[in-house]
Motif scaffolding. Structure first.
Motif, PDB file in Angstrom:
ATOM      1  N   ILE A   1       0.855  -1.182   0.000  1.00  0.00           N
ATOM      2  CA  ILE A   1       0.000   0.000   0.000  1.00  0.00           C
ATOM      3  C   ILE A   1       0.890   1.232   0.000  1.00  0.00           C
ATOM      4  N   THR A   2       0.543   2.200  -0.820  1.00  0.00           N
ATOM      5  CA  THR A   2       1.231   3.484  -0.822  1.00  0.00           C
ATOM      6  C   THR A   2       0.270   4.520  -0.303  1.00  0.00           C
ATOM      7  N   GLY A   3       0.683   5.206   0.757  1.00  0.00           N
ATOM      8  CA  GLY A   3      -0.184   6.156   1.450  1.00  0.00           C
ATOM      9  C   GLY A   3      -0.606   7.319   0.595  1.00  0.00           C
ATOM     10  N   SER A   4      -1.610   7.976   1.078  1.00  0.00           N
ATOM     11  CA  SER A   4      -2.216   9.062   0.334  1.00  0.00           C
ATOM     12  C   SER A   4      -1.318  10.278   0.255  1.00  0.00           C
ATOM     13  N   ILE A   5      -1.512  11.032  -0.799  1.00  0.00           N
ATOM     14  CA  ILE A   5      -0.923  12.355  -0.905  1.00  0.00           C
ATOM     15  C   ILE A   5      -2.057  13.293  -0.534  1.00  0.00           C
ATOM     16  N   GLY A   6      -2.125  13.615   0.728  1.00  0.00           N
ATOM     17  CA  GLY A   6      -3.198  14.455   1.237  1.00  0.00           C
ATOM     18  C   GLY A   6      -2.833  14.953   2.616  1.00  0.00           C
ATOM     19  N   VAL A   7      -3.456  16.031   3.025  1.00  0.00           N
ATOM     20  CA  VAL A   7      -3.185  16.639   4.328  1.00  0.00           C
ATOM     21  C   VAL A   7      -4.517  17.018   4.951  1.00  0.00           C
ATOM     22  N   PHE A   8      -4.638  16.790   6.241  1.00  0.00           N
ATOM     23  CA  PHE A   8      -5.834  17.232   6.932  1.00  0.00           C
ATOM     24  C   PHE A   8      -5.452  17.688   8.324  1.00  0.00           C
ATOM     25  N   ASN A   9      -6.337  18.413   8.951  1.00  0.00           N
ATOM     26  CA  ASN A   9      -6.129  18.897  10.304  1.00  0.00           C
ATOM     27  C   ASN A   9      -7.468  18.830  11.024  1.00  0.00           C
ATOM     28  N   LEU A  10      -7.424  18.614  12.300  1.00  0.00           N
ATOM     29  CA  LEU A  10      -8.650  18.525  13.089  1.00  0.00           C
ATOM     30  C   LEU A  10      -8.557  19.448  14.297  1.00  0.00           C
ATOM     31  N   HIS A  11      -9.687  19.933  14.709  1.00  0.00           N
ATOM     32  CA  HIS A  11      -9.783  20.658  15.977  1.00  0.00           C
ATOM     33  C   HIS A  11     -11.011  20.113  16.689  1.00  0.00           C
ATOM     34  N   PHE A  12     -10.783  19.497  17.828  1.00  0.00           N
ATOM     35  CA  PHE A  12     -11.888  18.948  18.601  1.00  0.00           C
ATOM     36  C   PHE A  12     -12.331  19.990  19.623  1.00  0.00           C
ATOM     37  N   SER A  13     -13.612  20.177  19.706  1.00  0.00           N
ATOM     38  CA  SER A  13     -14.166  21.097  20.694  1.00  0.00           C
ATOM     39  C   SER A  13     -15.150  20.341  21.568  1.00  0.00           C
ATOM     40  N   SER A  14     -14.897  20.408  22.859  1.00  0.00           N
ATOM     41  CA  SER A  14     -15.808  19.789  23.816  1.00  0.00           C
ATOM     42  C   SER A  14     -16.711  20.830  24.465  1.00  0.00           C
ATOM     43  N   ALA A  15     -16.700  22.047  23.912  1.00  0.00           N
ATOM     44  CA  ALA A  15     -17.471  23.147  24.503  1.00  0.00           C
ATOM     45  C   ALA A  15     -18.953  22.801  24.615  1.00  0.00           C
ATOM     46  N   GLY A  16     -19.545  22.247  23.579  1.00  0.00           N
ATOM     47  CA  GLY A  16     -20.960  21.888  23.624  1.00  0.00           C
ATOM     48  C   GLY A  16     -21.258  20.836  24.677  1.00  0.00           C
ATOM     49  N   LEU A  17     -20.358  19.886  24.836  1.00  0.00           N
ATOM     50  CA  LEU A  17     -20.528  18.854  25.848  1.00  0.00           C
ATOM     51  C   LEU A  17     -20.524  19.469  27.239  1.00  0.00           C
ATOM     52  N   TRP A  18     -19.549  20.322  27.503  1.00  0.00           N
ATOM     53  CA  TRP A  18     -19.460  20.953  28.830  1.00  0.00           C
ATOM     54  C   TRP A  18     -20.701  21.786  29.119  1.00  0.00           C
ATOM     55  N   GLU A  19     -21.188  22.496  28.094  1.00  0.00           N
ATOM     56  CA  GLU A  19     -22.395  23.303  28.280  1.00  0.00           C
ATOM     57  C   GLU A  19     -23.590  22.416  28.644  1.00  0.00           C
ATOM     58  N   LYS A  20     -23.750  21.305  27.945  1.00  0.00           N
ATOM     59  CA  LYS A  20     -24.865  20.384  28.232  1.00  0.00           C
ATOM     60  C   LYS A  20     -24.769  19.796  29.628  1.00  0.00           C
ATOM     61  N   LEU A  21     -23.549  19.591  30.103  1.00  0.00           N
ATOM     62  CA  LEU A  21     -23.348  19.020  31.435  1.00  0.00           C
ATOM     63  C   LEU A  21     -23.386  20.078  32.536  1.00  0.00           C
ATOM     64  N   GLY A  22     -23.464  21.342  32.133  1.00  0.00           N
ATOM     65  CA  GLY A  22     -23.546  22.414  33.112  1.00  0.00           C
ATOM     66  C   GLY A  22     -22.203  22.876  33.657  1.00  0.00           C
ATOM     67  N   PHE A  23     -21.121  22.485  32.986  1.00  0.00           N
ATOM     68  CA  PHE A  23     -19.791  22.914  33.417  1.00  0.00           C
ATOM     69  C   PHE A  23     -19.418  24.210  32.721  1.00  0.00           C
ATOM     70  N   THR A  24     -18.630  24.999  33.376  1.00  0.00           N
ATOM     71  CA  THR A  24     -18.074  26.199  32.754  1.00  0.00           C
ATOM     72  C   THR A  24     -16.559  26.141  32.896  1.00  0.00           C
ATOM     73  N   THR A  25     -15.892  26.792  31.983  1.00  0.00           N
ATOM     74  CA  THR A  25     -14.435  26.867  32.046  1.00  0.00           C
ATOM     75  C   THR A  25     -14.032  28.326  32.000  1.00  0.00           C
ATOM     76  N   GLU A  26     -12.861  28.583  32.487  1.00  0.00           N
ATOM     77  CA  GLU A  26     -12.324  29.939  32.441  1.00  0.00           C
ATOM     78  C   GLU A  26     -10.915  29.857  31.890  1.00  0.00           C
ATOM     79  N   THR A  27     -10.609  30.715  30.959  1.00  0.00           N
ATOM     80  CA  THR A  27      -9.296  30.730  30.333  1.00  0.00           C
ATOM     81  C   THR A  27      -8.606  32.037  30.654  1.00  0.00           C
ATOM     82  N   ILE A  28      -7.380  31.949  31.062  1.00  0.00           N
ATOM     83  CA  ILE A  28      -6.555  33.132  31.280  1.00  0.00           C
ATOM     84  C   ILE A  28      -5.479  33.089  30.217  1.00  0.00           C
ATOM     85  N   LYS A  29      -5.417  34.142  29.426  1.00  0.00           N
ATOM     86  CA  LYS A  29      -4.422  34.174  28.362  1.00  0.00           C
ATOM     87  C   LYS A  29      -3.855  35.577  28.229  1.00  0.00           C
ATOM     88  N   PHE A  30      -2.658  35.640  27.688  1.00  0.00           N
ATOM     89  CA  PHE A  30      -1.962  36.919  27.565  1.00  0.00           C
ATOM     90  C   PHE A  30      -1.748  37.335  26.119  1.00  0.00           C
TER      91      PHE A  30
END
Length: 159
Positions: A1-30
């Protein structure tokens, strides 16, 4: 087998899950994009655009390297790219490989290219026979530590 000539990227977001579960997060960034890869929020449209542009640049670089390395025109590369997977014979027909052979043939050529003698010692490492569950942190840690990122029937190390 010769692998694909292709590129992909993913970004997983659990924000909707946390909202449904009633959790909140806080981010501190500079800095504005300091939480770019945080799973705690969805990407902005600007971040999605940046990610798409980065993937496009990487894909173009990859295709250029295939074109240069295999002596193929960009048009020929385009005909076999786009994430397709080829059998060994198909890859040979498309100029993506030099020859068909076994893992031992590949090892022989690798030794030649590395300037190693034919009888250079080779050690094989057999990966775990069972599926490594994401919850098996000890196995995952060991896998990452030994740099086994893709499991094949054998891993070869040349000394």
């Amino acid at each position: 087998i010769t692998g694909s000539i292709g590129v992909f990227n993913l970004h997983f977001s659990s924000a909707g899950l946390w909202e449904k579960l009633g959790f909140t997060t806080e981010t501190i960034k500079f800095a504005e994009n300091a939480d770019y890869f945080s799973p705690d929020r969805r990407l902005t449209q600007s971040e999605k655009d940046n990610m798409t542009q980065a993937v496009d640049r990487i894909y173009q670089t990859f295709k250029t390297r295939v074109s240069d390395g295999r002596g193929l025109s960009m048009e020929a590369v385009e005909q076999v790219a786009k994430g397709r997977i080829w059998t060994g014979l198909q890859a040979l027909e498309h100029g993506l490989v030099d020859e068909i052979g076994s893992v031992f043939d590949a090892l022989r050529v690798a030794k030649e290219l590395a300037g190693l003698p034919e009888d250079a010692e080779v050690r094989t490492i057999t990966p775990p026979a069972k599926y490594i569950a994401p919850t098996d942190m000890a196995a995952m840690t060991q896998m990452l530590r030994t740099r086994i990122w893709a499991l094949m029937p054998e891993q070869l190390e040349v000394f």
